[in-house]
Design an enzyme around this catalytic site. Structure first.
Site, short mmCIF file in Angstrom:
data_model
loop_
_atom_site.label_atom_id
_atom_site.label_comp_id
_atom_site.label_asym_id
_atom_site.label_seq_id
_atom_site.Cartn_x
_atom_site.Cartn_y
_atom_site.Cartn_z
N LYS A 3 -10.33 0.33 -1.96
CA LYS A 3 -10.15 0.10 -0.52
C LYS A 3 -10.42 1.38 0.26
O LYS A 3 -9.59 2.29 0.27
CB LYS A 3 -8.74 -0.41 -0.23
CG LYS A 3 -8.46 -0.63 1.27
CD LYS A 3 -7.08 -1.23 1.49
CE LYS A 3 -6.72 -1.26 2.97
NZ LYS A 3 -5.38 -1.85 3.21
N LYS A 18 -6.93 3.33 -2.89
CA LYS A 18 -7.32 3.33 -1.47
C LYS A 18 -7.53 4.77 -1.03
O LYS A 18 -6.78 5.66 -1.44
CB LYS A 18 -6.20 2.65 -0.68
CG LYS A 18 -6.32 2.67 0.84
CD LYS A 18 -5.19 1.83 1.47
CE LYS A 18 -5.09 2.04 2.97
NZ LYS A 18 -3.98 1.26 3.57
N ASP A 49 0.86 -1.19 0.00
CA ASP A 49 0.00 0.00 0.00
C ASP A 49 0.90 1.24 0.00
O ASP A 49 1.52 1.57 1.01
CB ASP A 49 -0.92 0.01 1.23
CG ASP A 49 -1.99 -1.09 1.20
OD1 ASP A 49 -1.80 -2.09 0.47
OD2 ASP A 49 -3.01 -0.94 1.92
#
Length: 260
Positions: free
Chosen positions: A200, A163, A99
């Site tokens: 996300k 995300k 991430d």
């Protein structure tokens, strides 16, 4: 209530069970990993600091639960060489998913090329089979048009997922940001049906009701068959307990002392 139980059961397998607390210890990681396999199924992944990747990978052996980590986190800095080194090490330690906080301050100040180049360069050192999730930090970008542009930039630069947030700023996941980001994903799907890009939301998602609201947006924009662990994750620490309580029909007890 049965609807909520169904939604909670659906959400449980989409959780990236997270501990990114500054004071996180090896003991905390052991506790985190022990929570991943429940009576109602397993979470999708744990998300931990890079220094704990090797430990988490060892402790989760055989569970099928993935190990995610964070790079360039949480500030989204501009030392791309350092982020490349951090990424290589995390993968060597056994990370299944990375991430990356995109350099959102550079992006907002108009340096879109820099932000894009950093994502492309991180993508280039990530092997086949390892997911790249790009964190936009939507609560800091703020402007809906810029959030849409950041989504497109990350997708075009090779993100497997986009995300919302680090969970470390004032405003984290919001339904408004989710709508914009999922719309960008939907547009990309229309252009290239082969490529799968996931979504996300992270930060502040604590209850089964919160999860239900995000799933509803995804179902509306992407269609009811789209959401799976390959396309949708919740970044959360306290959410799992709420989902289990909902599935078991119990009162919710908030065990999360941290705001993530």
């Amino acid at each position: 209530m049965s609807d909520m139980i169904e939604i909670a059961a659906r959400a449980l397998g989409l959780v990236d069970l997270t501990n990114l607390n500054d004071d996180c210890t090896a003991e905390d990681i052991t506790k985190l990993c022990a929570r991943t396999v429940t009576d109602h199924g397993s979470v999708a992944a744990v998300c931990v600091w890079p220094r704990f990747v090797a430990q988490a990978a060892k402790e989760l052996t055989g569970t099928g639960v993935k190990v995610a980590t964070v790079v360039n986190f949480p500030a989204g800095g501009e030392d791309t060489e350092a982020v490349i080194a951090e990424t290589r090490q995390a993968i060597a330690d056994g990370a299944d998913e990375v991430d990356l906080v995109m350099p959102y301050k550079a992006f907002v100040s108009g340096r879109k090329g820099f932000a894009e180049e950093q994502i492309i360069r991180i993508r280039a050192v990530i092997p086949e089979g390892v997911l790249l999730k790009v964190i936009l930090e939507t609560g800091e970008i703020k402007d809906p048009l810029l959030i849409h542009a950041a989504s497109n930039l990350a997708i075009n630069a090779g993100a497997d997922f986009i995300k919302t947030s680090t969970g470390k700023v004032a405003v984290n996941a919001t339904l408004e940001a989710a709508e914009i980001m999922l719309t960008a994903i939907e547009e990309a799907r229309r252009d290239d049906g082969e490529r799968v890009i996931g979504f996300k939301p992270a930060g502040g998602i604590k209850t089964a009701e919160d999860a239900a609201a995000y799933l509803a947006v995804a179902d509306r924009i992407m269609g009811h068959n789209w959401v799976s662990a390959h396309t949708f994750r919740f970044g959360a620490s306290g959410l799992l307990d709420s989902l289990i309580s909902t599935i078991e029909g119990q009162e919710i007890v908030d065990h999360s002392h941290h705001g993530y």
